[in-house]
Design a protein around this motif. Sequence first.
Motif, mmCIF file in Angstrom:
data_model
loop_
_atom_site.group_PDB
_atom_site.id
_atom_site.type_symbol
_atom_site.label_atom_id
_atom_site.label_comp_id
_atom_site.label_asym_id
_atom_site.label_seq_id
_atom_site.Cartn_x
_atom_site.Cartn_y
_atom_site.Cartn_z
ATOM 1 N N ASP A 14 -20.701 23.537 6.382
ATOM 2 C CA ASP A 14 -21.997 23.557 5.691
ATOM 3 C C ASP A 14 -21.839 23.598 4.180
ATOM 4 O O ASP A 14 -22.690 23.109 3.450
ATOM 5 C CB ASP A 14 -22.833 24.757 6.148
ATOM 6 C CG ASP A 14 -23.314 24.621 7.583
ATOM 7 O OD1 ASP A 14 -23.408 23.474 8.074
ATOM 8 O OD2 ASP A 14 -23.588 25.652 8.211
ATOM 9 N N ARG A 15 -20.776 24.220 3.719
ATOM 10 C CA ARG A 15 -20.490 24.304 2.280
ATOM 11 C C ARG A 15 -19.106 23.689 2.070
ATOM 12 O O ARG A 15 -18.380 23.457 3.041
ATOM 13 C CB ARG A 15 -20.512 25.763 1.816
ATOM 14 C CG ARG A 15 -19.476 26.624 2.491
ATOM 15 C CD ARG A 15 -19.597 28.091 2.103
ATOM 16 N NE ARG A 15 -18.693 28.911 2.886
ATOM 17 C CZ ARG A 15 -17.595 29.495 2.401
ATOM 18 N NH1 ARG A 15 -17.263 29.352 1.141
ATOM 19 N NH2 ARG A 15 -16.844 30.230 3.184
ATOM 20 N N PRO A 16 -18.704 23.427 0.846
ATOM 21 C CA PRO A 16 -17.345 22.922 0.644
ATOM 22 C C PRO A 16 -16.332 23.864 1.290
ATOM 23 O O PRO A 16 -16.425 25.082 1.144
ATOM 24 C CB PRO A 16 -17.207 22.890 -0.879
ATOM 25 C CG PRO A 16 -18.617 22.676 -1.369
ATOM 26 C CD PRO A 16 -19.460 23.487 -0.416
ATOM 27 N N VAL A 17 -15.394 23.307 2.020
ATOM 28 C CA VAL A 17 -14.422 24.099 2.772
ATOM 29 C C VAL A 17 -13.579 24.937 1.815
ATOM 30 O O VAL A 17 -13.237 24.505 0.726
ATOM 31 C CB VAL A 17 -13.540 23.204 3.662
ATOM 32 C CG1 VAL A 17 -12.630 22.302 2.849
ATOM 33 C CG2 VAL A 17 -12.770 24.025 4.673
ATOM 34 N N SER A 18 -13.275 26.140 2.240
ATOM 35 C CA SER A 18 -12.501 27.064 1.413
ATOM 36 C C SER A 18 -11.137 27.298 2.054
ATOM 37 O O SER A 18 -11.055 27.560 3.251
ATOM 38 C CB SER A 18 -13.261 28.387 1.293
ATOM 39 O OG SER A 18 -12.585 29.268 0.432
ATOM 40 N N PRO A 19 -10.057 27.232 1.289
ATOM 41 C CA PRO A 19 -8.729 27.489 1.853
ATOM 42 C C PRO A 19 -8.592 28.926 2.361
ATOM 43 O O PRO A 19 -9.166 29.848 1.790
ATOM 44 C CB PRO A 19 -7.782 27.258 0.665
ATOM 45 C CG PRO A 19 -8.540 26.394 -0.279
ATOM 46 C CD PRO A 19 -9.980 26.803 -0.113
ATOM 47 N N CYS A 20 -7.810 29.090 3.404
ATOM 48 C CA CYS A 20 -7.540 30.424 3.934
ATOM 49 C C CYS A 20 -6.640 31.183 2.959
ATOM 50 O O CYS A 20 -6.109 30.619 1.995
ATOM 51 C CB CYS A 20 -6.894 30.330 5.311
ATOM 52 S SG CYS A 20 -5.165 29.782 5.294
ATOM 53 N N LEU A 73 -12.860 21.139 -3.492
ATOM 54 C CA LEU A 73 -13.201 21.524 -2.127
ATOM 55 C C LEU A 73 -14.444 20.737 -1.759
ATOM 56 O O LEU A 73 -15.380 20.638 -2.566
ATOM 57 C CB LEU A 73 -13.455 23.025 -2.051
ATOM 58 C CG LEU A 73 -12.332 23.900 -2.610
ATOM 59 C CD1 LEU A 73 -12.704 25.372 -2.541
ATOM 60 C CD2 LEU A 73 -11.021 23.635 -1.887
ATOM 61 N N ALA A 74 -14.478 20.165 -0.555
ATOM 62 C CA ALA A 74 -15.586 19.273 -0.190
ATOM 63 C C ALA A 74 -15.960 19.445 1.271
ATOM 64 O O ALA A 74 -15.236 20.057 2.058
ATOM 65 C CB ALA A 74 -15.186 17.817 -0.459
ATOM 66 N N ASN A 75 -17.117 18.887 1.613
ATOM 67 C CA ASN A 75 -17.519 18.774 3.020
ATOM 68 C C ASN A 75 -17.974 17.348 3.281
ATOM 69 O O ASN A 75 -18.068 16.536 2.352
ATOM 70 C CB ASN A 75 -18.588 19.813 3.403
ATOM 71 C CG ASN A 75 -19.908 19.603 2.689
ATOM 72 O OD1 ASN A 75 -20.187 18.559 2.088
ATOM 73 N ND2 ASN A 75 -20.764 20.608 2.732
ATOM 74 N N LEU A 76 -18.232 17.043 4.530
ATOM 75 C CA LEU A 76 -18.613 15.674 4.897
ATOM 76 C C LEU A 76 -20.020 15.310 4.440
ATOM 77 O O LEU A 76 -20.397 14.142 4.479
ATOM 78 C CB LEU A 76 -18.479 15.475 6.410
ATOM 79 C CG LEU A 76 -17.061 15.597 6.964
ATOM 80 C CD1 LEU A 76 -17.070 15.374 8.476
ATOM 81 C CD2 LEU A 76 -16.108 14.638 6.280
ATOM 82 N N ASN A 77 -20.799 16.292 3.992
ATOM 83 C CA ASN A 77 -22.151 16.035 3.490
ATOM 84 C C ASN A 77 -22.160 15.584 2.035
ATOM 85 O O ASN A 77 -23.217 15.295 1.482
ATOM 86 C CB ASN A 77 -23.022 17.296 3.616
ATOM 87 C CG ASN A 77 -23.165 17.743 5.047
ATOM 88 O OD1 ASN A 77 -23.233 16.927 5.954
ATOM 89 N ND2 ASN A 77 -23.211 19.045 5.253
ATOM 90 N N GLY A 78 -20.993 15.580 1.391
ATOM 91 C CA GLY A 78 -20.915 15.174 -0.006
ATOM 92 C C GLY A 78 -20.957 16.316 -0.999
ATOM 93 O O GLY A 78 -20.941 16.088 -2.209
ATOM 94 N N ASP A 79 -20.995 17.561 -0.512
ATOM 95 C CA ASP A 79 -20.975 18.714 -1.410
ATOM 96 C C ASP A 79 -19.542 18.947 -1.891
ATOM 97 O O ASP A 79 -18.595 18.827 -1.108
ATOM 98 C CB ASP A 79 -21.462 19.974 -0.696
ATOM 99 C CG ASP A 79 -22.877 19.819 -0.161
ATOM 100 O OD1 ASP A 79 -23.720 19.253 -0.880
ATOM 101 O OD2 ASP A 79 -23.119 20.256 0.981
ATOM 102 N N THR A 80 -19.389 19.282 -3.170
ATOM 103 C CA THR A 80 -18.069 19.560 -3.718
ATOM 104 C C THR A 80 -18.106 20.814 -4.579
ATOM 105 O O THR A 80 -19.158 21.218 -5.068
ATOM 106 C CB THR A 80 -17.543 18.389 -4.576
ATOM 107 O OG1 THR A 80 -18.424 18.188 -5.683
ATOM 108 C CG2 THR A 80 -17.398 17.115 -3.759
#
Length: 133
Positions: A80-86, A105-112
Amino acid sequence: MTKNPMIEEAKKARLKAYTPYSKFKVGAALKTVDGDIYHGCNIENAAYSMCNCAERTALFSAYAQGIHAFESLTVIADTDRPVSPCGACRQVISELCEADMPIVLANLNGDTFLTSPKELLPGAFLSDDLKEE
């Protein structure tokens, strides 16, 4: 809207993920200072502690080829939000990348979200913290 080529590379890497258990695919694209790109994807294992994240896969692949200088890292997942590294990835990124290197950091929705190793892990434990006896 112009496509970010590194996000596109991270998407390609994501498609290589091996995630039979979580079904949570993550891709990473690591760009070297010479312009080469190393893909990384998460790779799961039935012995869960043996899994490896996309960010570490990309960095370890580059290091295995003798490459140690990087320009940027881009990570993407279906979140839902740009992916965050563990936490483990943040530690490895902090040690193997320059503190100010751009990380997208990005997601498939285009959020960065633009960040850096020092922002991802302030106060990181680094090799300078190890004392020789």
